[in-house]
Write an enzyme that holds these catalytic residues in place. Sequence first.
Site: not given
Length: 346
Positions: A164, A246, A342
């Site tokens: 990520r 997420s 994130e």
Amino acid sequence: MIVEQNVPLQAHNSFGIVAKARALVRVRSQDDVQQLLADPEHGPAPKFVLGGGSNIVITGDVKPVVLKVEVLGRRLVDESPRAFIVEAGAGENWHDFVTWTLEQGFDGLENLALIPGTVGASPVQNVGAYGVELQDRFESLDAIDLVTGKTFTLDAAQCAFGYRDSVFKHVAAKEGDFGLAGRAMILRVRFRLPRPWKPVLGYADIERKMQETGIQEPSARQVYEWVCAVRAAKLPDPRVIGNAGSFFKNPTVSPDQCQDIIAREPNIVHYPMADGTVKLAAGWLIDACGWKGKSVGNAGVYERQALVLVNRGGATGGEVVTLARAIQTSVYERFGIRLEPEPVVV
Ligand code: EPU
């Protein structure tokens, strides 16, 4: 080039947070960026690149000039017995692009179906799902420097992909430092789809589908349909319930740390990684702390997947950030693990 003033951003961020852009420019080609840079008022101003808005939390009106990426187009660039090379404009919707590739017979992106956002955002956070990460299918991208207006091409190594993560998530403190956040805008992305196609099936949710259906050798279309079904069952549709997927990354710990936690929490979900570290399921950690279904104001933790924070209606960015901090504190107090968000907080 048209500079729009006081543009509502609610429809442009998947959390559905109400905020405005003081100035917004729609970018359909590199010429639009070059015209903006030549503009005496907006050229030198700070800029914020907005793709599908699926990985941001907006905490107030956005003061930098918002560049809304609307570069379109998708095409087959090259074809060999080893791969199809397919290109898409950064403003293309990611899922529509994935669907189009499969319809054309260019298999390989099926595990990444139904991820919200745009093609241009996909390399920024190196999107990943069900055993495939964008970097596994990446060929190169074209971007434009937001200071000089020059275009350039990056290969996978230059994008510095991580879990990520990429060079586009890092801000360079000074000229020449690592990081292109705020400095470059992605225009087009090319994907390498290897031939012959091989399915990626190892992920538990996909294996369950194989068992349920008895299909042992699924087509790419079949995997695509399974992935869509799994996501629809587990993850909220941002068009219905605002969210950014997420909210935290899955943390990694050393094997010793993991053993320590297992001794206290035998059920913890963990996956050994190739580099010797152990990845923990952040959703499990948050769930174990009792957060599923809880709320702070109008921001909440999704009932079916604790890793996803949702807008229950009218949530502010501040409420989302407060909820995220409270979750981080309780996970840290119970497990000694710091969860890293994130999405980018704007
Ligand atoms: N779990 C719980 N409780 C929860 C949520 C999860 O116990 O509330 C457990 C599950 O039972 C499972 C494990 O945690 O054993 C992992 O859950 P899941 O398979 O749903 O995957 P994840 O690790 O939570 C990651 C990605 C998702 C991606 C899926 C599938 C990250 C941060 N998230 O989630 O990506 O779709 O794997 O590959 O890596 C996204 O980035 O926005 C995203 C949705």
